[in-house]
Design a protein around this motif. Structure first.
Motif, PDB file in Angstrom:
ATOM      1  N   ALA A 167      83.837  19.097   1.782  1.00 25.88           N
ATOM      2  CA  ALA A 167      84.595  18.369   0.871  1.00 25.88           C
ATOM      3  C   ALA A 167      83.867  17.354  -0.005  1.00 25.88           C
ATOM      4  O   ALA A 167      82.456  17.479   0.033  1.00 25.88           O
ATOM      5  CB  ALA A 167      85.488  16.974   1.685  1.00 25.88           C
ATOM      6  N   THR A 168      84.404  16.876  -1.198  1.00 20.96           N
ATOM      7  CA  THR A 168      83.593  16.232  -2.080  1.00 20.96           C
ATOM      8  C   THR A 168      84.034  14.571  -2.370  1.00 20.96           C
ATOM      9  O   THR A 168      83.652  13.710  -1.852  1.00 20.96           O
ATOM     10  CB  THR A 168      83.399  16.795  -3.455  1.00 20.96           C
ATOM     11  OG1 THR A 168      84.708  17.109  -4.090  1.00 20.96           O
ATOM     12  CG2 THR A 168      82.706  18.081  -3.461  1.00 20.96           C
ATOM     13  N   ASP A 169      85.284  14.502  -2.739  1.00 20.67           N
ATOM     14  CA  ASP A 169      85.843  13.254  -2.971  1.00 20.67           C
ATOM     15  C   ASP A 169      86.848  12.788  -2.011  1.00 20.67           C
ATOM     16  O   ASP A 169      87.040  11.572  -1.879  1.00 20.67           O
ATOM     17  CB  ASP A 169      86.622  13.420  -4.323  1.00 20.67           C
ATOM     18  CG  ASP A 169      85.668  13.292  -5.591  1.00 20.67           C
ATOM     19  OD1 ASP A 169      84.376  13.146  -5.196  1.00 20.67           O
ATOM     20  OD2 ASP A 169      86.004  13.831  -6.470  1.00 20.67           O
ATOM     21  N   VAL A 170      87.590  13.696  -1.253  1.00 25.22           N
ATOM     22  CA  VAL A 170      88.527  13.311  -0.244  1.00 25.22           C
ATOM     23  C   VAL A 170      88.737  14.379   0.551  1.00 25.22           C
ATOM     24  O   VAL A 170      88.419  15.449   0.670  1.00 25.22           O
ATOM     25  CB  VAL A 170      89.819  13.253  -1.147  1.00 25.22           C
ATOM     26  CG1 VAL A 170      90.183  14.312  -1.481  1.00 25.22           C
ATOM     27  CG2 VAL A 170      90.857  12.213  -0.294  1.00 25.22           C
ATOM     28  N   ILE A 171      89.121  13.513   1.992  1.00 32.22           N
ATOM     29  CA  ILE A 171      89.504  14.730   3.018  1.00 32.22           C
ATOM     30  C   ILE A 171      90.831  14.472   3.283  1.00 32.22           C
ATOM     31  O   ILE A 171      91.428  13.425   3.517  1.00 32.22           O
ATOM     32  CB  ILE A 171      88.593  14.165   4.214  1.00 32.22           C
ATOM     33  CG1 ILE A 171      86.863  14.643   4.283  1.00 32.22           C
ATOM     34  CG2 ILE A 171      89.243  15.058   5.431  1.00 32.22           C
ATOM     35  CD1 ILE A 171      86.366  13.827   5.112  1.00 32.22           C
ATOM     36  N   PRO A 174      89.224   8.646   1.676  1.00 31.20           N
ATOM     37  CA  PRO A 174      88.484   8.731   0.238  1.00 31.20           C
ATOM     38  C   PRO A 174      86.805   9.021   0.858  1.00 31.20           C
ATOM     39  O   PRO A 174      86.374   8.267   1.647  1.00 31.20           O
ATOM     40  CB  PRO A 174      88.466   7.529  -0.340  1.00 31.20           C
ATOM     41  CG  PRO A 174      89.192   6.662   0.629  1.00 31.20           C
ATOM     42  CD  PRO A 174      89.896   7.400   1.645  1.00 31.20           C
ATOM     43  N   THR A 175      86.211   9.884   0.257  1.00 32.92           N
ATOM     44  CA  THR A 175      84.743  10.207   0.688  1.00 32.92           C
ATOM     45  C   THR A 175      83.645  10.240  -0.453  1.00 32.92           C
ATOM     46  O   THR A 175      82.505  10.266  -0.320  1.00 32.92           O
ATOM     47  CB  THR A 175      84.453  11.495   1.320  1.00 32.92           C
ATOM     48  OG1 THR A 175      85.121  12.605   0.344  1.00 32.92           O
ATOM     49  CG2 THR A 175      85.513  11.590   2.694  1.00 32.92           C
ATOM     50  N   LYS A 176      84.095   9.638  -1.685  1.00 27.44           N
ATOM     51  CA  LYS A 176      83.171   9.936  -2.672  1.00 27.44           C
ATOM     52  C   LYS A 176      82.173   8.969  -2.662  1.00 27.44           C
ATOM     53  O   LYS A 176      81.136   9.044  -3.408  1.00 27.44           O
ATOM     54  CB  LYS A 176      83.997   9.595  -4.043  1.00 27.44           C
ATOM     55  CG  LYS A 176      84.566   8.176  -4.395  1.00 27.44           C
ATOM     56  CD  LYS A 176      85.118   8.296  -5.801  1.00 27.44           C
ATOM     57  CE  LYS A 176      85.821   6.761  -5.941  1.00 27.44           C
ATOM     58  NZ  LYS A 176      86.337   6.704  -7.087  1.00 27.44           N
ATOM     59  N   ASP A 177      82.210   7.610  -1.924  1.00 30.12           N
ATOM     60  CA  ASP A 177      81.248   6.644  -1.883  1.00 30.12           C
ATOM     61  C   ASP A 177      80.221   7.016  -0.651  1.00 30.12           C
ATOM     62  O   ASP A 177      79.240   6.396  -0.032  1.00 30.12           O
ATOM     63  CB  ASP A 177      81.774   5.368  -1.752  1.00 30.12           C
ATOM     64  CG  ASP A 177      82.525   5.059  -2.974  1.00 30.12           C
ATOM     65  OD1 ASP A 177      82.074   5.511  -4.104  1.00 30.12           O
ATOM     66  OD2 ASP A 177      83.363   3.922  -3.056  1.00 30.12           O
ATOM     67  N   LEU A 178      80.499   7.980   0.091  1.00 34.51           N
ATOM     68  CA  LEU A 178      79.924   8.556   1.409  1.00 34.51           C
ATOM     69  C   LEU A 178      78.748   9.439   1.040  1.00 34.51           C
ATOM     70  O   LEU A 178      78.914  10.242   0.056  1.00 34.51           O
ATOM     71  CB  LEU A 178      80.813   8.994   2.455  1.00 34.51           C
ATOM     72  CG  LEU A 178      81.574   8.121   3.042  1.00 34.51           C
ATOM     73  CD1 LEU A 178      82.811   9.001   4.044  1.00 34.51           C
ATOM     74  CD2 LEU A 178      81.119   6.874   3.577  1.00 34.51           C
ATOM     75  N   ALA A 179      77.550   9.555   1.756  1.00 34.14           N
ATOM     76  CA  ALA A 179      76.630  10.185   1.657  1.00 34.14           C
ATOM     77  C   ALA A 179      76.845  11.806   2.040  1.00 34.14           C
ATOM     78  O   ALA A 179      77.703  11.787   2.842  1.00 34.14           O
ATOM     79  CB  ALA A 179      75.254   9.745   2.315  1.00 34.14           C
ATOM     80  N   LYS A 180      76.224  12.578   1.257  1.00 34.36           N
ATOM     81  CA  LYS A 180      76.547  14.000   1.712  1.00 34.36           C
ATOM     82  C   LYS A 180      75.872  14.149   3.244  1.00 34.36           C
ATOM     83  O   LYS A 180      75.051  13.626   3.401  1.00 34.36           O
ATOM     84  CB  LYS A 180      75.637  14.910   0.582  1.00 34.36           C
ATOM     85  CG  LYS A 180      76.034  14.801  -0.444  1.00 34.36           C
ATOM     86  CD  LYS A 180      75.272  15.730  -1.397  1.00 34.36           C
ATOM     87  CE  LYS A 180      75.818  15.616  -2.949  1.00 34.36           C
ATOM     88  NZ  LYS A 180      74.948  16.731  -3.687  1.00 34.36           N
ATOM     89  N   GLY A 181      76.421  15.125   3.851  1.00 34.57           N
ATOM     90  CA  GLY A 181      76.113  15.436   5.295  1.00 34.57           C
ATOM     91  C   GLY A 181      77.165  15.746   6.045  1.00 34.57           C
ATOM     92  O   GLY A 181      78.229  16.149   5.710  1.00 34.57           O
ATOM     93  N   ILE A 182      76.867  15.730   7.363  1.00 37.30           N
ATOM     94  CA  ILE A 182      78.101  16.070   8.289  1.00 37.30           C
ATOM     95  C   ILE A 182      78.432  14.913   9.018  1.00 37.30           C
ATOM     96  O   ILE A 182      77.846  13.788   9.401  1.00 37.30           O
ATOM     97  CB  ILE A 182      77.181  17.063   9.388  1.00 37.30           C
ATOM     98  CG1 ILE A 182      76.734  18.407   8.865  1.00 37.30           C
ATOM     99  CG2 ILE A 182      78.185  17.292  10.653  1.00 37.30           C
ATOM    100  CD1 ILE A 182      75.581  19.264   9.961  1.00 37.30           C
ATOM    101  N   TYR A 183      79.743  15.206   9.250  1.00 37.40           N
ATOM    102  CA  TYR A 183      80.470  13.766   9.798  1.00 37.40           C
ATOM    103  C   TYR A 183      81.543  14.415  11.007  1.00 37.40           C
ATOM    104  O   TYR A 183      81.735  15.657  11.019  1.00 37.40           O
ATOM    105  CB  TYR A 183      81.450  13.342   8.751  1.00 37.40           C
ATOM    106  CG  TYR A 183      80.587  12.243   7.808  1.00 37.40           C
ATOM    107  CD1 TYR A 183      80.374  11.002   7.746  1.00 37.40           C
ATOM    108  CD2 TYR A 183      80.080  13.192   6.647  1.00 37.40           C
ATOM    109  CE1 TYR A 183      79.706  10.432   6.778  1.00 37.40           C
ATOM    110  CE2 TYR A 183      79.075  12.323   5.817  1.00 37.40           C
ATOM    111  CZ  TYR A 183      78.961  11.042   5.941  1.00 37.40           C
ATOM    112  OH  TYR A 183      78.310  10.536   4.995  1.00 37.40           O
ATOM    113  N   LEU A 184      81.921  13.604  11.850  1.00 40.58           N
ATOM    114  CA  LEU A 184      82.811  13.851  12.927  1.00 40.58           C
ATOM    115  C   LEU A 184      84.102  13.102  12.878  1.00 40.58           C
ATOM    116  O   LEU A 184      83.950  11.913  12.579  1.00 40.58           O
ATOM    117  CB  LEU A 184      81.944  13.574  14.171  1.00 40.58           C
ATOM    118  CG  LEU A 184      81.003  14.364  14.576  1.00 40.58           C
ATOM    119  CD1 LEU A 184      80.314  13.876  16.125  1.00 40.58           C
ATOM    120  CD2 LEU A 184      81.212  15.805  14.579  1.00 40.58           C
ATOM    121  N   LEU A 185      85.190  13.904  12.587  1.00 41.06           N
ATOM    122  CA  LEU A 185      86.509  13.241  12.411  1.00 41.06           C
ATOM    123  C   LEU A 185      87.192  13.446  13.732  1.00 41.06           C
ATOM    124  O   LEU A 185      87.401  14.275  14.335  1.00 41.06           O
ATOM    125  CB  LEU A 185      87.326  14.177  11.323  1.00 41.06           C
ATOM    126  CG  LEU A 185      88.670  13.479  11.203  1.00 41.06           C
ATOM    127  CD1 LEU A 185      88.560  12.313  10.149  1.00 41.06           C
ATOM    128  CD2 LEU A 185      89.398  14.705  10.365  1.00 41.06           C
TER     129      LEU A 185
END
Length: 85
Positions: A25-29, A62-73
Protein backbone atom coordinates in the motif's frame (compact mmCIF):
# COMPACT_ATOMS: atom_id res chain seq x y z
CA UNK A 1 3.61 -3.51 26.63
CA UNK A 2 5.39 -6.32 24.84
CA UNK A 3 3.87 -9.22 22.99
CA UNK A 4 4.99 -12.31 21.17
CA UNK A 5 3.89 -13.09 17.66
CA UNK A 6 2.93 -16.66 16.90
CA UNK A 7 3.86 -16.96 13.23
CA UNK A 8 1.10 -19.52 12.76
CA UNK A 9 -1.33 -16.60 13.17
CA UNK A 10 -0.01 -14.65 10.17
CA UNK A 11 -2.39 -14.78 7.20
CA UNK A 12 -5.22 -16.34 9.27
CA UNK A 13 -7.45 -13.41 8.22
CA UNK A 14 -8.06 -15.08 4.87
CA UNK A 15 -9.71 -17.97 6.67
CA UNK A 16 -11.98 -15.50 8.49
CA UNK A 17 -12.99 -13.77 5.22
CA UNK A 18 -11.04 -10.57 5.95
CA UNK A 19 -9.60 -8.91 2.83
CA UNK A 20 -6.71 -6.41 3.02
CA UNK A 21 -5.87 -4.35 -0.08
CA UNK A 22 -3.80 -3.01 -1.67
CA UNK A 23 -0.78 -4.83 -0.34
CA UNK A 24 1.73 -3.30 -0.78
CA UNK A 25 0.00 0.00 0.00
CA UNK A 26 0.95 3.67 -0.25
CA UNK A 27 -1.69 6.12 1.04
CA UNK A 28 -4.39 3.87 2.47
CA UNK A 29 -5.07 0.27 3.53
CA UNK A 30 -8.60 -1.00 2.91
CA UNK A 31 -9.84 -3.78 5.16
CA UNK A 32 -13.17 -5.49 4.46
CA UNK A 33 -15.06 -8.49 5.78
CA UNK A 34 -14.57 -7.31 9.36
CA UNK A 35 -16.52 -8.35 12.41
CA UNK A 36 -17.26 -5.83 15.15
CA UNK A 37 -14.13 -5.34 17.25
CA UNK A 38 -10.71 -3.79 17.57
CA UNK A 39 -8.36 -3.37 14.61
CA UNK A 40 -4.72 -2.44 15.23
CA UNK A 41 -1.67 -1.72 13.07
CA UNK A 42 1.83 -2.29 14.49
CA UNK A 43 5.18 -1.24 13.05
CA UNK A 44 7.91 -3.87 12.66
CA UNK A 45 9.44 -2.78 15.99
CA UNK A 46 6.13 -3.42 17.81
CA UNK A 47 4.85 0.17 18.13
CA UNK A 48 1.09 0.55 17.78
CA UNK A 49 0.55 3.12 15.02
CA UNK A 50 -3.22 2.73 14.56
CA UNK A 51 -6.03 1.45 16.76
CA UNK A 52 -9.77 1.73 16.29
CA UNK A 53 -12.89 -0.10 17.40
CA UNK A 54 -14.91 -0.88 14.29
CA UNK A 55 -18.56 -1.76 13.92
CA UNK A 56 -18.65 -1.58 10.11
CA UNK A 57 -17.67 -4.35 7.70
CA UNK A 58 -15.09 -2.13 5.96
CA UNK A 59 -12.51 0.42 7.13
CA UNK A 60 -9.90 2.59 5.41
CA UNK A 61 -6.68 3.12 7.36
CA UNK A 62 -4.70 6.22 6.29
CA UNK A 63 -1.01 5.39 5.88
CA UNK A 64 0.48 8.35 4.00
CA UNK A 65 2.13 9.68 7.19
CA UNK A 66 3.68 6.32 8.11
CA UNK A 67 7.21 5.27 7.19
CA UNK A 68 7.76 2.73 4.44
CA UNK A 69 8.25 -0.80 5.70
CA UNK A 70 6.54 -3.88 7.07
CA UNK A 71 3.59 -3.60 9.44
CA UNK A 72 1.35 -6.12 11.19
CA UNK A 73 -2.43 -5.67 11.02
CA UNK A 74 -4.32 -7.33 13.85
CA UNK A 75 -8.06 -8.04 13.92
CA UNK A 76 -9.41 -10.30 16.63
CA UNK A 77 -6.97 -13.21 16.91
CA UNK A 78 -5.61 -12.85 13.36
CA UNK A 79 -2.54 -11.02 12.12
CA UNK A 80 -1.61 -10.09 8.56
CA UNK A 81 1.64 -8.64 7.22
CA UNK A 82 1.18 -5.38 5.29
CA UNK A 83 3.90 -3.62 3.30
CA UNK A 84 3.91 0.16 2.88
CA UNK A 85 5.78 1.60 -0.12
Amino acid sequence: KSWLLNTNGIEDMAQEGVIVYPNPATDVINVSGLQRGLIELFSADGRKVFSEFVSAEKIMIPTKDLAKGIYLLKTGNSIRKVVLN
